[in-house]
Write a protein that holds these residues in place. Structure first.
Motif, PDB file in Angstrom:
ATOM      1  N   HIS A 124      45.585  41.708  33.246  1.00 36.40           N
ATOM      2  CA  HIS A 124      43.788  41.893  32.907  1.00 36.40           C
ATOM      3  C   HIS A 124      42.980  43.181  33.876  1.00 36.40           C
ATOM      4  CE1 HIS A 124      44.122  38.508  31.512  1.00 36.40           C
ATOM      5  NE2 HIS A 124      44.349  37.036  32.370  1.00 36.40           N
ATOM      6  N   GLU A 153      37.897  37.269  39.543  1.00 36.59           N
ATOM      7  CA  GLU A 153      37.756  36.877  38.395  1.00 36.59           C
ATOM      8  C   GLU A 153      38.627  36.572  37.081  1.00 36.59           C
ATOM      9  OE1 GLU A 153      34.237  34.833  38.392  1.00 36.59           O
ATOM     10  OE2 GLU A 153      34.191  35.994  39.773  1.00 36.59           O
ATOM     11  N   GLN A 154      39.728  36.937  36.690  1.00 41.36           N
ATOM     12  CA  GLN A 154      40.425  36.661  35.708  1.00 41.36           C
ATOM     13  C   GLN A 154      41.714  36.399  36.062  1.00 41.36           C
ATOM     14  OE1 GLN A 154      39.757  37.392  31.833  1.00 41.36           O
ATOM     15  NE2 GLN A 154      38.015  38.168  32.966  1.00 41.36           N
ATOM     16  N   ASP A 158      43.202  32.143  35.121  1.00 37.94           N
ATOM     17  CA  ASP A 158      44.641  32.103  34.250  1.00 37.94           C
ATOM     18  C   ASP A 158      45.110  30.805  34.487  1.00 37.94           C
ATOM     19  OD1 ASP A 158      44.623  34.439  32.849  1.00 37.94           O
ATOM     20  OD2 ASP A 158      45.627  35.401  34.226  1.00 37.94           O
ATOM     21  N   ARG A 165      40.433  29.014  31.091  1.00 33.15           N
ATOM     22  CA  ARG A 165      40.310  29.873  30.031  1.00 33.15           C
ATOM     23  C   ARG A 165      39.793  29.882  29.333  1.00 33.15           C
ATOM     24  NH1 ARG A 165      40.128  35.676  30.748  1.00 33.15           N
ATOM     25  NH2 ARG A 165      41.853  35.315  32.691  1.00 33.15           N
ATOM     26  N   LEU A 193      34.806  40.452  31.141  1.00 30.06           N
ATOM     27  CA  LEU A 193      35.293  40.589  32.589  1.00 30.06           C
ATOM     28  C   LEU A 193      34.931  40.292  34.603  1.00 30.06           C
ATOM     29  CD1 LEU A 193      36.566  43.860  31.407  1.00 30.06           C
ATOM     30  CD2 LEU A 193      38.049  42.450  31.419  1.00 30.06           C
TER      31      LEU A 193
END
Length: 339
Positions: A124, A153-154, A158, A165, A193
């Protein structure tokens, strides 16, 4: 009748005792006192900590090593005090730190970087390397801090086999529709993002213009709908996030709100991810997963974003970049990341 010297001295004494008493900085806790183990185990863990610290000193310098030492002692102190901590035992914390230090050393030496077992989401982050470097550079903060926030954050998005998500993206889309039609939405306040809130984005105009970071030909967002639309653009999401971070860094470092100097202290790699994720915990100097791992992610990405890499599963593979004077000419200008 004029005041005598004794009265003046008495008044000065009263004023002295009436002044607020600012506590002295808490001394760094003794490492061995934070390790409740038999002597042989304790000394083995102390040796591991010193090895981690020495490795970081060799790879990234004294300030990075001291920041690591500060984080580790903070984590162990929080464990002992029953405060929020990333791990349940000193051993877990030290072995996790060892894994991160190994990965950072591999990256610095341009070797294959084994990320197996580390809670990180480079797939990411790396596709947005250029935007991350540009946004961080515009606000004169380390790019690794911003990259660590994106990763945190990403990586969180997941979890749960993509359920988190999927719910987040569906809520964002519905909120954008409501904001466009009704002017506001009662939910989904962060997006993009770095999961930046649209309310905070609207507050960044003055700072962005002071740093010369906002394109003067582009109107600044004025409404919730406009802010949401801007935050869906990766670069603007990162730019607003970097601006918000810069305001926090200036405040926590005792700088003027209008200070625009370059900030490079490695302790920012803890402060940035911690404060972005949970400001109250950060203010209380607590440690938890996003703050502890965020520190090491920041150090790692600060190194990684300076090079060219390909991701193979959980391994970062360095790419050789050909240029003037090399034996074989490049077939094309390689991007920063290849999926």
């Amino acid at each position: 009748m004029p005041f005598g010297p004794w009265l003046v001295l008495a008044l000065a004494g009263l004023l002295f005792f009436a002044l607020p008493n600012f506590p002295e900085p808490t001394p760094s806790p003794n490492l061995r006192a934070l390790l409740p183990y038999p002597k042989a185990v304790r000394e083995r863990l102390v040796a591991l900590h010193l090895q981690n610290k020495a490795s970081l000193h060799l790879v990234l310098g004294e300030k990075a090593a001291r920041a690591y030492d500060r984080l580790l002692r903070l984590e162990l102190s929080n464990q002992r005090a029953g405060k929020r901590s990333a791990f349940g035992s000193p051993e877990e914390a030290l072995f996790a730190a060892q894994r991160w230090v190994e990965a950072i050393g591999q990256a610095q030496r341009q070797r294959r970087v084994d990320l197996g077992g580390l809670p990180t989401a480079p797939h990411h982050v790396l596709p947005h390397a250029q935007e991350i470097r540009a946004a961080a550079g515009a606000l004169r903060i380390p790019a690794g801090v911003l990259a660590a926030i994106v990763d945190n954050e990403q990586y969180g998005g997941d979890k749960a086999l993509g359920l988190s998500r999927g719910v987040r993206e569906a809520a964002d889309a519905l909120a954008q529709d409501l904001a466009s039609l009704q002017g506001q939405a009662p939910f989904s306040r962060t997006l993009g993002l770095a999961q930046m809130s649209w309310e905070d984005a609207l507050k960044q105009e003055e700072r962005l213009r002071r740093f010369g970071a906002w394109d003067p030909s582009r109107p600044f967002p004025r409404t919730e709908a406009e802010a949401r639309a801007a935050l869906e653009e990766p670069y603007l999401n990162l730019l607003f996030t970097a601006s918000r971070l810069r305001g926090y860094f200036n405040a926590i470092l005792g700088l003027s709100p209008v200070d625009t100097r370059v900030l490079e202290d490695p302790w920012l790699y803890y402060l940035g991810p911690a404060w972005h994720n949970y400001p109250l915990r950060a203010q209380n100097l607590e440690t938890w997963e996003d703050s502890f791992h965020g520190f090491f992610k920041g150090l790692l990405y600060q190194v990684v974003l300076e090079g060219y890499w390909r991701l193979e599963g959980q391994t970062l593979v360095p790419l050789k970049v050909f240029g003037p004077g090399t034996e074989a000419p490049p077939s094309a200008n390689p991007p920063r990341f290849f999926p």
